[in-house]
Every structure is written in C-alpha cells, then in structure tokens.
Design a protein around this motif. Structure first.
Motif, mmCIF file in Angstrom:
data_model
loop_
_atom_site.group_PDB
_atom_site.id
_atom_site.type_symbol
_atom_site.label_atom_id
_atom_site.label_comp_id
_atom_site.label_asym_id
_atom_site.label_seq_id
_atom_site.Cartn_x
_atom_site.Cartn_y
_atom_site.Cartn_z
ATOM 1 N N ALA A 1 0.938 -1.210 -0.191
ATOM 2 C CA ALA A 1 0.529 -0.026 -0.111
ATOM 3 C C ALA A 1 0.944 1.263 -0.058
ATOM 4 N N SER A 2 1.091 2.239 -0.851
ATOM 5 C CA SER A 2 1.945 3.092 -1.189
ATOM 6 C C SER A 2 1.026 4.677 -1.204
ATOM 7 N N VAL A 3 1.323 5.710 -0.291
ATOM 8 C CA VAL A 3 0.801 7.069 -1.354
ATOM 9 C C VAL A 3 2.647 8.661 -1.257
ATOM 10 N N ALA A 4 1.667 8.589 -1.758
ATOM 11 C CA ALA A 4 2.929 10.449 -2.164
ATOM 12 C C ALA A 4 1.770 11.334 -1.435
ATOM 13 N N PHE A 5 2.448 11.929 -1.170
ATOM 14 C CA PHE A 5 2.348 13.256 -0.395
ATOM 15 C C PHE A 5 2.959 14.487 -1.077
ATOM 16 N N SER A 6 2.384 15.710 -1.530
ATOM 17 C CA SER A 6 3.279 17.064 -2.256
ATOM 18 C C SER A 6 2.650 18.180 -1.323
ATOM 19 N N LEU A 7 2.893 18.605 -1.994
ATOM 20 C CA LEU A 7 3.084 21.077 -1.079
ATOM 21 C C LEU A 7 3.500 21.359 -2.474
ATOM 22 N N CYS A 8 2.094 22.628 -2.299
ATOM 23 C CA CYS A 8 2.745 23.272 -3.578
ATOM 24 C C CYS A 8 3.369 24.591 -3.060
ATOM 25 N N ASP A 9 4.780 24.219 -2.595
ATOM 26 C CA ASP A 9 5.335 25.285 -1.574
ATOM 27 C C ASP A 9 6.792 24.450 -2.215
ATOM 28 N N TYR A 10 7.757 25.685 -3.321
ATOM 29 C CA TYR A 10 9.096 25.016 -3.392
ATOM 30 C C TYR A 10 9.827 25.090 -2.875
ATOM 31 N N PHE B 1 -1.301 19.271 -2.038
ATOM 32 C CA PHE B 1 -1.092 19.804 -0.409
ATOM 33 C C PHE B 1 -1.560 21.116 -0.859
ATOM 34 N N PRO B 2 -2.921 22.013 -1.256
ATOM 35 C CA PRO B 2 -2.515 23.736 -1.702
ATOM 36 C C PRO B 2 -1.788 24.016 -0.532
ATOM 37 N N LYS B 3 -0.718 25.483 -0.836
ATOM 38 C CA LYS B 3 -0.167 25.922 -0.255
ATOM 39 C C LYS B 3 -1.116 26.918 0.825
ATOM 40 N N ASP C 1 -8.170 17.510 -9.855
ATOM 41 C CA ASP C 1 -6.752 18.129 -8.452
ATOM 42 C C ASP C 1 -6.612 19.283 -8.425
ATOM 43 N N ARG C 2 -6.307 19.497 -10.082
ATOM 44 C CA ARG C 2 -6.207 21.062 -10.057
ATOM 45 C C ARG C 2 -6.915 22.017 -9.798
ATOM 46 N N TRP C 3 -8.452 22.180 -9.896
ATOM 47 C CA TRP C 3 -9.191 22.548 -10.043
ATOM 48 C C TRP C 3 -9.388 22.464 -8.396
ATOM 49 N N ALA C 4 -8.707 21.310 -7.453
ATOM 50 C CA ALA C 4 -9.278 21.704 -6.047
ATOM 51 C C ALA C 4 -7.957 22.105 -5.515
ATOM 52 N N LEU C 5 -6.689 22.128 -6.019
ATOM 53 C CA LEU C 5 -5.733 22.558 -5.500
ATOM 54 C C LEU C 5 -5.644 24.403 -5.179
#
Length: 270
Positions: free
Chosen positions: A142-151, A186-188, A238-242
């Motif tokens: 079972a695998s999940v990726a987490f990412s934040l819209c902040d570089y 996740f959105p910033k 996903d893009r609309w959600a963020l």
C-alpha cells in the motif's frame, strides 16, 4: 545472519511481526529535505519508520533506476523506531535497495514525500516522489505520495499534519485495492477547505526550454516551463481542487492500459 520471522530487530529494538507496522519512506528531494523529515516526525508514532532517500535532489526522475553505476548505502542516523539511510541512486533505487537490503520484513506501507512542489495533473508522470509510490505499489505494498504546492526549502508543512496522519492511519487499517496507489497534493495554505477525491487534470507544459548565452561564447539551456490547464472549469480535477484551497486525493493505477481504446485498435485488423 538470518532474521527469524518471530523476532526481528529494527533500530536497536526487538519487535514481533504483529506489533508495530513498518513504514518505508523515500522522496526525490534528498534525505536532508525538510519535507521528508517533517513526514518522518508526523508518522513515527504510527509504526517503525525506515527512511531510505537519495543523497541529494533527484527531481524529475520518475521511475528511473540505475543500471550502469554501482549503488551505495550510508546510515545517517539511528534512533528508537527510526532509521535514516541515504543512497546515491534515484528514488526508485532507494526503494529497491531498502526492500532488498534494509527492511527486516515487508513494509506495511510505502510513503513518498513530502515533496516540495505539487505533483498534480501530468506532473505525476515526471515525479520521483510518484516513482517511489509506484514502485511500492508494483511490489504489492500500500503506497501513498504526499506533495505540497510550495517549492521553498523552508516550506511550512505543519498544516498537513492532521491530514497526513488521517490518510496514513486509514491506509494502514484498510489497505488499498491491488494495483492502486494514492497521489495526495496540498495547496499552499495555512488552512484547507476540505478534501476532494478527484481525477487527474488534463494539461501540458509549454515554453519548457530557455536559451542562455555563456560569456565564454556558447549557448546553454535551462528546462523550465509553464503549465497550462486544458480544462480549467472542470471541478472534479486535482488542479481545480488545489486552485480552490482543497486537498486533492487521486487514486492512480499501475496498469496504464487504455481499455477504452482496445476495440478501436482491433478495428484496424492488425
């Protein structure tokens, strides 16, 4: 020395196979990145944590692995319930090496991230963070990726904590369908409006190459780019959600077969 199934040693602690879950974590920003260290802190009480991540940034590596260079592993730190290793290879190399050489048993979960920058829409195809997750999924974990819209290197990951713990706990309890992993973005923002389970947005990158001229007389190029959302009004992506302050959760298949196109190809009478 062989390790028995009944009694396993991890981070200096003896534990039975049925006690704490084993969580394998990697990323594409490197083991020193704030995102992966924040993630480790967020989930370390939920299981034994093994981190195996690149020794430096490896963004854009997708599912690449090293076939022509030797790989090395370096233990960076070891404490109760947590081991952190670095590898000189790609994110996928890190998962392969951890499973082959470091894990005392098959992990209950593989997590990629937390990535500095989003992996929504077509970014998922380039992402080393998603490479980690796809590799785990292909290994039937079972695998999940987490990412934040902040570089930013010092991005604030604390608002993500309750959501990451909720998703991680749910996956550890319920598992995921075979061949499916999760891409969570996740959105910033300091607060989120909620969570949207959504599909990947259709989009593309343009203006990807910038030419520069070196003082010594030659040209060189930077890969940059501008993302264009091909369906900005679609509210199920996903893009609309963020863009509207929601956490996006997108289930993704390892199987990339376009089943809807199979009858079309059969009509060619190949």
């Amino acid at each position: 020395m062989a390790v028995s199934e009944e009694m396993l040693t991890f981070a200096g602690m003896k534990t039975s196979h049925t006690m704490r879950p084993l969580i394998l974590i990697s990323n594409d920003d490197g083991y020193q990145a704030k995102g992966i260290n924040s993630l480790t802190d967020m989930v370390r009480d939920m299981g034994d944590v093994l981190v195996c991540a690149p020794d430096g940034p490896r963004s854009g590596q997708s599912l690449a692995f090293s076939a022509t260079i030797p790989l090395t592993l370096t233990l960076q730190r070891k404490e109760e319930g947590v081991e952190v290793w670095s590898c000189n290879g790609t994110p996928v190399d890190c998962v392969k090496m951890a499973l082959a050489e470091l894990c005392p048993r098959k992990p209950d979960m593989v997590i990629g991230g937390i990535n500095h920058g989003d992996n929504a829409s077509v970014n998922t195809h380039y992402s080393g963070t998603m490479g980690v997750t796809m590799e785990g999924c292909m290994k039937h974990i079972a695998s999940v990726a987490f990412s934040l819209c902040d570089y930013r290197a010092d991005a604030d990951f604390e608002p993500l904590r309750p959501f990451i713990r909720q998703v991680t706990g749910s996956v550890l309890r319920e598992g995921l369908p075979e061949g499916v992993c999760l891409n969570v973005n996740f959105p910033k923002a300091a607060e989120f409006k909620g969570v949207r389970v959504c599909r990947m947005s259709r989009g593309s990158w343009g203006r990807e190459v910038t030419r520069c001229h070196h003082p010594r007389g030659y040209d060189y190029w930077w890969m940059v780019g501008q993302y264009v959302n091909d369906e900005p009004e679609a509210t199920d992506t996903d893009r609309w959600a963020l863009d509207n302050g929601y956490v996006s959760v997108t289930p993704e298949h390892v199987d990339v077969t376009a089943y809807e196109a199979m009858d079309f190809l059969r009509s060619w009478n190949l």
